[in-house]
Write an enzyme that holds these catalytic residues in place. Structure first.
Site, mmCIF file in Angstrom:
data_model
loop_
_atom_site.group_PDB
_atom_site.id
_atom_site.type_symbol
_atom_site.label_atom_id
_atom_site.label_comp_id
_atom_site.label_asym_id
_atom_site.label_seq_id
_atom_site.Cartn_x
_atom_site.Cartn_y
_atom_site.Cartn_z
ATOM 1 N N HIS A 169 0.816 -1.206 0.000
ATOM 2 C CA HIS A 169 0.000 0.000 0.000
ATOM 3 C C HIS A 169 0.855 1.262 0.000
ATOM 4 O O HIS A 169 2.036 1.225 0.287
ATOM 5 C CB HIS A 169 -0.965 0.020 1.199
ATOM 6 C CG HIS A 169 -0.289 0.119 2.530
ATOM 7 N ND1 HIS A 169 0.070 -0.986 3.273
ATOM 8 C CD2 HIS A 169 0.102 1.199 3.260
ATOM 9 C CE1 HIS A 169 0.630 -0.592 4.403
ATOM 10 N NE2 HIS A 169 0.666 0.737 4.412
ATOM 11 N N GLU A 198 -2.880 11.005 -10.836
ATOM 12 C CA GLU A 198 -2.731 10.837 -12.276
ATOM 13 C C GLU A 198 -3.758 9.795 -12.716
ATOM 14 O O GLU A 198 -3.988 8.805 -12.017
ATOM 15 C CB GLU A 198 -1.320 10.349 -12.606
ATOM 16 C CG GLU A 198 -1.065 10.138 -14.075
ATOM 17 C CD GLU A 198 0.351 9.670 -14.379
ATOM 18 O OE1 GLU A 198 0.696 9.606 -15.563
ATOM 19 O OE2 GLU A 198 1.110 9.363 -13.431
ATOM 20 N N ARG A 214 -1.814 11.018 4.308
ATOM 21 C CA ARG A 214 -2.444 11.575 5.498
ATOM 22 C C ARG A 214 -3.609 12.461 5.050
ATOM 23 O O ARG A 214 -3.467 13.228 4.109
ATOM 24 C CB ARG A 214 -1.442 12.400 6.299
ATOM 25 C CG ARG A 214 -0.416 11.561 6.999
ATOM 26 C CD ARG A 214 0.560 12.413 7.818
ATOM 27 N NE ARG A 214 1.491 11.563 8.521
ATOM 28 C CZ ARG A 214 2.634 11.099 7.983
ATOM 29 N NH1 ARG A 214 2.964 11.432 6.756
ATOM 30 N NH2 ARG A 214 3.416 10.318 8.686
ATOM 31 N N GLU A 274 -3.817 3.554 1.629
ATOM 32 C CA GLU A 274 -4.070 3.725 3.059
ATOM 33 C C GLU A 274 -4.254 5.212 3.320
ATOM 34 O O GLU A 274 -3.380 6.021 2.986
ATOM 35 C CB GLU A 274 -2.889 3.219 3.887
ATOM 36 C CG GLU A 274 -3.032 3.501 5.374
ATOM 37 C CD GLU A 274 -1.754 3.249 6.153
ATOM 38 O OE1 GLU A 274 -1.521 3.969 7.134
ATOM 39 O OE2 GLU A 274 -0.980 2.342 5.771
ATOM 40 N N ASN A 299 -5.018 11.559 11.531
ATOM 41 C CA ASN A 299 -4.575 11.936 12.869
ATOM 42 C C ASN A 299 -5.726 12.709 13.501
ATOM 43 O O ASN A 299 -6.132 13.757 12.992
ATOM 44 C CB ASN A 299 -3.297 12.778 12.802
ATOM 45 C CG ASN A 299 -2.138 11.948 12.295
ATOM 46 O OD1 ASN A 299 -1.797 10.929 12.863
ATOM 47 N ND2 ASN A 299 -1.546 12.381 11.197
#
Length: 177
Positions: A25, A165, A29, A92, A96
């Site tokens: 993966h 892209e 964030r 992924e 936070n």
């Protein structure tokens, strides 16, 4: 598999100890999981395979994939977690906790100075239809297929400003030298 890879300076024969290694993966964030999950599920058809929360460290991980017919995903969480970490090409999204409420919070997209990370890429069966789909879904374009020096390549932004892209593989057969 007889293809040994292109040979360039610095490339070495894969050591036998790396047999079975695979890219699982790529992590981005995100400030708001709700906004990002809505984008990736609606615009790119991705599904959340597994969410993992880490309360002590105050973050959550969302593993996404574009499942295909015939994919057999285990229902049980422990088996699905193991299965998820055995796949190729997952996205992924890491959240936070608290970033979604911070006014003006933004992650570096990797394309502003200083440049670093560049983009992720999706392959689509029909680039023109994908571009129309992005228009219909108010996706922000960086570059359309007919713009710039590289034709038949689209760049769009996700809600956190990361570049995506979008290509149609057969249109790229004669790309580069």
């Amino acid at each position: 598999m007889s293809f040994a890879g292109e040979q360039h300076m610095g490339v070495v024969t894969p050591p036998p100890e790396t047999q079975g290694f695979r890219l699982n993966h790529l992590m981005l964030r995100v400030a708001s999981p709700e906004r990002s999950l809505a984008f990736y599920s609606r615009v790119f058809g991705m599904q959340v395979l597994r969410r993992l929360d880490f309360a002590e460290m105050q973050f959550s991980l969302y593993f996404l994939a574009r499942l295909e017919e015939g994919d057999s995903v285990p229902e049980a969480q422990d088996a699905r977690t193991t299965w998820t970490f055995q796949q190729k090409g997952l996205l992924e999204l890491t959240h936070n906790w608290g970033t979604e409420t911070q006014e003006g919070f933004a992650y570096h997209d990797g394309n502003a100075e200083p440049q670093g990370f560049g983009h992720i890429c999706f392959s689509v069966p029909d680039l023109a239809k994908a571009q129309a789909w992005f228009d219909a879904n108010d996706v922000t374009f960086i570059k359309r297929a007919d713009q710039g020096k590289m034709k038949d390549v689209i760049f769009v932004k996700d809600p956190d400003g990361y570049w995506i892209e979008v290509v149609q593989a057969d249109l790229l057969a004669n790309m580069g030298d």
